[in-house]
Design a protein around this motif. Structure first.
Motif, PDB file in Angstrom:
ATOM      1  N   SER A   1     103.415 -36.345   4.436  1.00 41.43           N
ATOM      2  CA  SER A   1     104.728 -37.101   4.988  1.00 41.43           C
ATOM      3  C   SER A   1     105.909 -36.209   4.617  1.00 41.43           C
ATOM      4  N   PHE A   2     107.038 -36.825   5.164  1.00 40.50           N
ATOM      5  CA  PHE A   2     108.157 -36.192   5.063  1.00 40.50           C
ATOM      6  C   PHE A   2     108.967 -36.411   3.565  1.00 40.50           C
ATOM      7  N   VAL A   3     109.691 -35.598   3.084  1.00 37.17           N
ATOM      8  CA  VAL A   3     110.528 -35.801   1.815  1.00 37.17           C
ATOM      9  C   VAL A   3     111.564 -36.458   2.311  1.00 37.17           C
ATOM     10  N   ARG A   4     111.836 -37.754   1.599  1.00 39.42           N
ATOM     11  CA  ARG A   4     112.781 -38.723   1.765  1.00 39.42           C
ATOM     12  C   ARG A   4     113.906 -38.557   0.532  1.00 39.42           C
ATOM     13  N   VAL A   5     115.036 -39.190   0.709  1.00 37.53           N
ATOM     14  CA  VAL A   5     116.156 -39.296  -0.266  1.00 37.53           C
ATOM     15  C   VAL A   5     116.041 -40.779  -0.585  1.00 37.53           C
ATOM     16  N   ASN A   6     115.955 -41.030  -1.727  1.00 40.30           N
ATOM     17  CA  ASN A   6     116.168 -42.515  -2.057  1.00 40.30           C
ATOM     18  C   ASN A   6     117.106 -42.574  -3.405  1.00 40.30           C
ATOM     19  N   GLY A   7     118.287 -42.565  -3.190  1.00 39.41           N
ATOM     20  CA  GLY A   7     119.326 -42.695  -4.252  1.00 39.41           C
ATOM     21  C   GLY A   7     119.374 -41.502  -4.857  1.00 39.41           C
ATOM     22  N   ARG A   8     118.963 -41.212  -6.135  1.00 42.48           N
ATOM     23  CA  ARG A   8     119.190 -40.182  -6.969  1.00 42.48           C
ATOM     24  C   ARG A   8     117.665 -39.468  -6.953  1.00 42.48           C
ATOM     25  N   ARG A   9     116.759 -39.777  -6.103  1.00 43.99           N
ATOM     26  CA  ARG A   9     115.530 -39.101  -6.271  1.00 43.99           C
ATOM     27  C   ARG A   9     114.877 -38.797  -4.880  1.00 43.99           C
ATOM     28  N   PHE A  10     113.983 -37.757  -4.898  1.00 36.94           N
ATOM     29  CA  PHE A  10     113.275 -37.602  -3.691  1.00 36.94           C
ATOM     30  C   PHE A  10     111.961 -38.265  -3.758  1.00 36.94           C
ATOM     31  N   GLU A  11     111.324 -38.591  -2.464  1.00 36.18           N
ATOM     32  CA  GLU A  11     110.222 -39.344  -2.719  1.00 36.18           C
ATOM     33  C   GLU A  11     109.184 -38.597  -1.471  1.00 36.18           C
ATOM     34  N   VAL A  12     108.036 -38.456  -1.787  1.00 35.12           N
ATOM     35  CA  VAL A  12     107.084 -38.255  -0.677  1.00 35.12           C
ATOM     36  C   VAL A  12     105.877 -39.403  -0.648  1.00 35.12           C
ATOM     37  N   GLY A  13     105.807 -39.825   0.450  1.00 34.91           N
ATOM     38  CA  GLY A  13     104.896 -41.005   0.806  1.00 34.91           C
ATOM     39  C   GLY A  13     104.841 -42.058  -0.266  1.00 34.91           C
ATOM     40  N   GLY A  14     106.342 -42.397  -0.641  1.00 41.73           N
ATOM     41  CA  GLY A  14     106.722 -43.640  -1.400  1.00 41.73           C
ATOM     42  C   GLY A  14     106.539 -43.280  -2.862  1.00 41.73           C
ATOM     43  N   GLU A  15     106.297 -42.065  -3.197  1.00 42.06           N
ATOM     44  CA  GLU A  15     106.265 -41.731  -4.473  1.00 42.06           C
ATOM     45  C   GLU A  15     107.283 -40.796  -4.964  1.00 42.06           C
ATOM     46  N   GLU A  16     107.976 -40.955  -6.126  1.00 43.33           N
ATOM     47  CA  GLU A  16     108.946 -39.743  -6.548  1.00 43.33           C
ATOM     48  C   GLU A  16     108.646 -38.574  -6.565  1.00 43.33           C
TER      49      GLU A  16
END
Length: 637
Positions: free
Chosen positions: A54-69
């Motif tokens: 799954s795509f790497v996402r940005v959530n505030g100051r963290r990256f996430e992949v599949g909803g996990e940091e």
């Protein structure tokens, strides 16, 4: 003419220093990480990074992949396109086919625990251009990029792709200046309409290309984590607004073409002469203001909504003062300042020259720099201030043996890289790597690294790590339930406990789905726990199951985790299938001893995910493992 002869002589000297193909087939060092020559290059995947597709996402100051940091270590491989296309890296040759060297490196990188690679989407060798003039593309060169992306995809690696370069004409800023017809200088590139149009055409070509191997459009491939518009963009004596406007315009255009992929600055991290004096004081340069005149305003440009994460490059050999202390202060200052930006922070490039003619002594200084940089990065990752590191630069063994900056896996610096990768994976709560091929109720593959390798088998997946101080295996139930999963961790005499994380915000749908800052709506900050974990910590001299009576028992945490301490002389490693908690997976000796054995176990269902006031999110729960790793290295030298 004299300059040409000098260049030819230098090239010949470099080539003669590298090994030939026979060395890779006939020596133990050359055969290290060798491929199965009975198979094709496309069928050489030995392990994956364990990341979801799954795509790497940005959530505030963290990256996430599949909803996990997503916290990572990775490497730069700037000459990838030369190798993938057979052009050969500049000033050095490839004894094997370039693609074989690539596959060898990818396999070793995954096994080491590295998860991100930063590569160039163009060649820098004159006469080997991927785009020889505006709109004229070399299809064979592009197919080399197709190959690399596909090989990374099969291993679940993530890529940062650099679209252009500040320093080299081929594939660089000065090519676009030449092609524009109206721009005259390097600085004109950032304001000239013709240069901008050609650059946008390049972005469209790359992001909309359909991979000839996978059939996946680049913009739709989660393998591509992000893009750097330019490597180390410079606009000397330009106002900070000049580069800021150009970056924002190009980043927004790229997002129109690839809305699921990220964009980073790709710069060193200088402050502009128009920035406050206290910020400029952190720039490199003793008795000089040169860094403030390069057009970068790192903090201002990092805050652009079209930029998804902050990053820096650190080159002490090219700056002054050339000291470990200045490097540490530069990195630390940028980490501290990045917290106000509210985006992930990446140490995207750092390297150090090495004097290979001095033998082992020549590596001491480089090791000091790398050790210091990794120590800062690991501490910042535990504190939630840093998400990734990407060191410069990794070569396959036998290549680039006279390179000033190149690192090889049989050098002492790479031992630091391996240790750092394991620590970052611990902090990120992920296995070092996973077996690429597995089956239900299968047996582990034979050991390839001797007594230090441990394979643990679950009903569905095999996750494997290599370390004297850590063995990590994620135990997924046969239903692969996302709300109930378990981990087994084996370390030397270290107590572990359930780790909680802070999820600092989640984004709603918008034009940039991976970037909360660019969405009109975002949920309030919230806290949540990561999947509950079961940790089994064992003493290192493993020969038999202990019969000792626990000396103490205590309960802690929101998931009622019980910690039991005992002092057996040895303990059998226990694999934990869903229906058999006492099945032995074998005896694994270790060179390290531990004073005690502590077992922690925790379980929860999806109902346990609710945050409570007592579950304070923190990465510091991994700090004891990292500290132990430092002592482990000292113990084994």
């Amino acid at each position: 003419m004299l300059l040409v002869l000098q260049l030819v002589f230098a090239f010949a000297s470099v080539v003669s220093a590298d090994h030939d193909a026979d060395w890779f087939r006939s020596t133990n060092s050359g055969r290290h990480n060798s491929l199965d020559l009975s198979k094709g290059l496309e069928d050489q995947v030995a392990a994956t990074t364990c990341l979801s597709d799954s795509f790497v996402r940005v959530n505030g100051r963290r990256f996430e992949v599949g909803g996990e940091e997503f916290i990572f270590a990775g490497w730069n491989q700037w000459e990838m396109m030369e190798q993938a296309t057979g052009a050969g890296p500049p000033a050095r040759h490839t004894p094997l086919s370039g693609r074989e060297h690539i596959v060898r490196l990818l396999n070793e990188g995954v096994k080491t625990g590295l998860k991100v690679i930063r590569v160039w989407a163009h060649l820098i060798t004159p006469g080997q251009e991927v785009q020889s003039e505006p709109g004229v593309w070399n299809e064979e060169r592009l197919r080399g990029l197709d190959f690399f992306i596909d090989e990374a995809r099969k291993r679940r690696l993530r890529l940062v792709i650099v679209l252009a370069d500040n320093w080299y004409v081929s594939g660089g800023v000065d090519n676009y200046v030449k092609w524009s017809g109206s721009a005259q200088t390097h600085q004109d590139f950032f304001i000239d309409s013709g240069a901008k149009r050609i650059f946008k055409d390049m972005i469209s070509t790359i992001t909309n290309r359909q991979n000839t191997i996978t059939g996946i459009r680049y913009a739709d491939d989660p393998t591509i984590m992000s893009y750097n518009l330019i490597n180390e963009a410079r606009c000397q004596n330009c106002p900070a607004e000049t580069m800021g406007r150009w970056i924002d315009e190009m980043a927004r255009f790229l997002k129109l073409n690839a809305p699921n992929q990220l964009v980073g600055l790709g710069y060193e991290g200088f402050f502009h002469e128009s920035d406050p004096e206290d910020l400029r004081a952190t720039n490199p340069g003793v008795g000089s203001n040169w860094a403030a005149k390069e057009g970068q305003s790192w903090l201002r440009h990092s805050r652009l909504k079209s930029i998804d994460y902050t990053s820096i490059h650190v080159w002490p050999d090219n700056w002054s003062p050339k000291t470990v202390e200045f490097m540490k202060s530069f990195i630390r200052s940028r980490i501290d300042l990045a917290q106000s930006v509210g985006k992930p922070f990446v140490l995207e490039e750092f390297g150090k020259k090495v004097d290979r003619s001095a033998g082992e002594a020549g590596f001491v200084e480089r090791d000091q720099y790398f050790s210091a940089a990794f120590e800062i990065a690991e501490r910042a990752a535990r504190d939630g201030e840093l998400s990734g590191t990407i060191f410069w630069h990794w070569y396959d063994r036998g290549i680039g043996l006279t390179s000033r900056y190149g690192i090889h896996s049989d050098e002492t610096t790479f031992e630091l890289v391996k240790r750092h990768a394991k620590r970052m994976n611990i902090i990120g709560n992920v296995p070092t790597h996973c077996h690429a091929k597995f089956s239900r109720n299968s047996s582990p593959p034979p050991s390839r690294t001797g007594a230090d390798e441990l394979s643990l088998i679950s009903a569905s997946h095999t996750h494997e790590t290599f370390s004297n101080s850590l063995k990590l295996s994620r135990m997924l139930s046969s239903s692969l339930s996302a709300s109930r999963s378990e981990y087994d961790v084996t370390t030397s005499g270290v107590s572990s406990r359930t780790t909680t994380r802070s999820i600092v915000g989640s984004q709603s749908s918008g034009s940039y789905p991976h970037t909360p800052a660019l969405n009109a709506k975002a949920t309030p900050h919230r806290n949540s726990t990561v999947t509950a974990a079961r940790f089994a910590v064992a003493s290192s001299a493993v020969t038999a199951r202990p019969n000792s009576t626990p000396s103490s028992t205590r309960t802690f945490g929101p998931t009622h985790t019980t910690e039991t301490s005992s002092t057996p002389s040895s303990l059998a490693i226990v694999a934990s299938p869903p229906n058999d908690r006492a099945t032995s997976s074998g005896v694994v000796p270790s060179r390290l001893s531990a004073p005690s054995t502590k077992t922690c176990s925790a379980r929860h269902s999806s109902l346990d995910r609710r945050a409570t006031s007592s579950s304070v999110p923190s990465r510091r729960t991994a700090s004891h493992i990292v500290d132990t790793g430092a002592r482990t290295r000292e113990a084994i030298g």
